[in-house]
Motif scaffolding. Sequence first.
Motif, PDB file in Angstrom:
ATOM      1  N   ARG A  60      -9.462   0.716   4.826  1.00 44.39           N
ATOM      2  CA  ARG A  60      -9.608  -0.367   5.571  1.00 44.39           C
ATOM      3  C   ARG A  60     -10.850  -0.967   5.612  1.00 44.39           C
ATOM      4  O   ARG A  60     -11.794  -0.151   5.809  1.00 44.39           O
ATOM      5  N   ASP A  61     -10.979  -2.246   5.340  1.00 43.43           N
ATOM      6  CA  ASP A  61     -12.435  -2.865   5.570  1.00 43.43           C
ATOM      7  C   ASP A  61     -12.899  -3.130   6.987  1.00 43.43           C
ATOM      8  O   ASP A  61     -12.165  -3.119   7.870  1.00 43.43           O
ATOM      9  N   PRO A  62     -14.402  -3.455   7.223  1.00 42.53           N
ATOM     10  CA  PRO A  62     -14.786  -3.992   8.603  1.00 42.53           C
ATOM     11  C   PRO A  62     -14.082  -5.016   9.105  1.00 42.53           C
ATOM     12  O   PRO A  62     -13.751  -5.100  10.256  1.00 42.53           O
ATOM     13  N   ALA A  63     -13.207  -5.961   8.272  1.00 43.00           N
ATOM     14  CA  ALA A  63     -12.732  -7.120   8.858  1.00 43.00           C
ATOM     15  C   ALA A  63     -11.236  -6.592   9.099  1.00 43.00           C
ATOM     16  O   ALA A  63     -10.329  -7.523   9.768  1.00 43.00           O
ATOM     17  N   GLY A  64     -10.794  -5.385   9.009  1.00 42.50           N
ATOM     18  CA  GLY A  64      -9.513  -5.175   9.279  1.00 42.50           C
ATOM     19  C   GLY A  64      -8.401  -5.209   8.444  1.00 42.50           C
ATOM     20  O   GLY A  64      -7.083  -5.224   8.539  1.00 42.50           O
ATOM     21  N   CYS A  65      -8.808  -5.520   7.253  1.00 43.18           N
ATOM     22  CA  CYS A  65      -7.930  -5.730   5.954  1.00 43.18           C
ATOM     23  C   CYS A  65      -7.800  -4.416   5.078  1.00 43.18           C
ATOM     24  O   CYS A  65      -8.600  -3.565   5.134  1.00 43.18           O
ATOM     25  N   TYR A  66      -6.541  -3.998   4.635  1.00 42.20           N
ATOM     26  CA  TYR A  66      -6.451  -3.134   3.719  1.00 42.20           C
ATOM     27  C   TYR A  66      -6.461  -3.315   2.380  1.00 42.20           C
ATOM     28  O   TYR A  66      -5.897  -4.451   1.778  1.00 42.20           O
ATOM     29  N   HIS A  67      -6.765  -2.454   1.463  1.00 40.03           N
ATOM     30  CA  HIS A  67      -6.816  -2.468   0.067  1.00 40.03           C
ATOM     31  C   HIS A  67      -6.547  -0.782  -0.591  1.00 40.03           C
ATOM     32  O   HIS A  67      -6.602  -0.062   0.249  1.00 40.03           O
ATOM     33  N   ILE A  68      -6.272  -1.000  -1.844  1.00 43.25           N
ATOM     34  CA  ILE A  68      -5.600   0.232  -2.452  1.00 43.25           C
ATOM     35  C   ILE A  68      -6.843   0.979  -2.410  1.00 43.25           C
ATOM     36  O   ILE A  68      -7.937   0.799  -2.745  1.00 43.25           O
ATOM     37  N   GLY A  69      -6.618   2.401  -2.084  1.00 40.84           N
ATOM     38  CA  GLY A  69      -7.623   3.161  -2.183  1.00 40.84           C
ATOM     39  C   GLY A  69      -7.965   3.936  -3.580  1.00 40.84           C
ATOM     40  O   GLY A  69      -7.087   4.253  -4.369  1.00 40.84           O
ATOM     41  N   LEU A  70      -9.149   4.685  -3.449  1.00 41.96           N
ATOM     42  CA  LEU A  70      -9.560   5.323  -4.568  1.00 41.96           C
ATOM     43  C   LEU A  70      -8.901   6.319  -4.850  1.00 41.96           C
ATOM     44  O   LEU A  70      -8.692   6.670  -5.984  1.00 41.96           O
ATOM     45  N   ARG A  71      -8.470   7.018  -3.898  1.00 37.86           N
ATOM     46  CA  ARG A  71      -7.653   8.391  -4.252  1.00 37.86           C
ATOM     47  C   ARG A  71      -6.386   7.963  -5.076  1.00 37.86           C
ATOM     48  O   ARG A  71      -5.879   8.608  -5.995  1.00 37.86           O
ATOM     49  N   LEU A  72      -5.722   7.078  -4.895  1.00 43.36           N
ATOM     50  CA  LEU A  72      -4.472   6.663  -5.421  1.00 43.36           C
ATOM     51  C   LEU A  72      -4.846   6.088  -6.944  1.00 43.36           C
ATOM     52  O   LEU A  72      -4.206   6.383  -7.880  1.00 43.36           O
ATOM     53  N   TRP A  73      -6.261   5.522  -7.101  1.00 43.64           N
ATOM     54  CA  TRP A  73      -6.489   5.142  -8.349  1.00 43.64           C
ATOM     55  C   TRP A  73      -6.690   6.512  -9.287  1.00 43.64           C
ATOM     56  O   TRP A  73      -6.382   6.463 -10.361  1.00 43.64           O
ATOM     57  N   GLU A  74      -7.315   7.339  -8.553  1.00 47.38           N
ATOM     58  CA  GLU A  74      -7.648   8.761  -9.310  1.00 47.38           C
ATOM     59  C   GLU A  74      -6.121   9.439  -9.642  1.00 47.38           C
ATOM     60  O   GLU A  74      -6.176  10.056 -10.718  1.00 47.38           O
TER      61      GLU A  74
END
Length: 254
Positions: A60-74
């Motif tokens: 979750r970024d400071p603006a409150g939006c969500y992105h795919i997380g690094l652990r999922l990429w790992e």
Amino acid sequence: MPSAVARTGPVVARALQILGAFTPDRRSLTLSDLSRHSGLPVSTVHRLVAELVAWGALERDPAGCYHIGLRLWEIGSLAPRGLGLREAALPYLEDLSQVTRENVQLAVREGTEVVFVERIAGSGAVPVLTRVGGRFALTATGVGLVLLAHAPADVQELVLSCPIKRYTERTMTTPHQLRVALADTRARGYAISDRQVTMDALSVAAPIHDSHGEVVAAVSLVVHHGSASTQALAHLVRTSARAISRALTPSTGP
């Protein structure tokens, strides 16, 4: 009246619906966006997103939006078909990139689509629409034509029986055109995609074989149309494909 669980399915399925809301064009989503694109109630999304963030699948970024997380990429990077192939192929892809300064691509077939495992962009190379981890039609790209040419007959028939997307005025969109192209690809040992994805690009691709002789991937060069002959490109690509194939074949030793 069916319960909320019955309507939305098991927890894992609902979590996957949330993750599936993200696409290359939707990399940043709010809770309401996630609800709309996943088809789940906001309350359900809110609860599951908190768990996905805690685990690292989402951030979750400071603006409150969500992105795919690094652990999922790992976790995704551990997929054996992508990781082992990429590790074996990367030295040869880098050599090909250094020699040509052009786009070098490595791809596999997943069902009726191409999945790009690696891409190295050359300096001043022609822009391409592909990205690592991205999917594309089997019918238009050089790697796609190679993989389709060596796919099982039922896969070929399924692809040719479905509507074929047109990207440019030169894209092959009829089953007859594609059958001829696939036969030519098998006969000469490489595929040519001439301005079929964009009008400024030429792609030449060759198959990569495993230790059993099965085609498991394809490697391609994508260059500006008119900048090099297909024969010269084919020689380079086929040489790299053979080297990668040898790297995938375990040595039996003395």
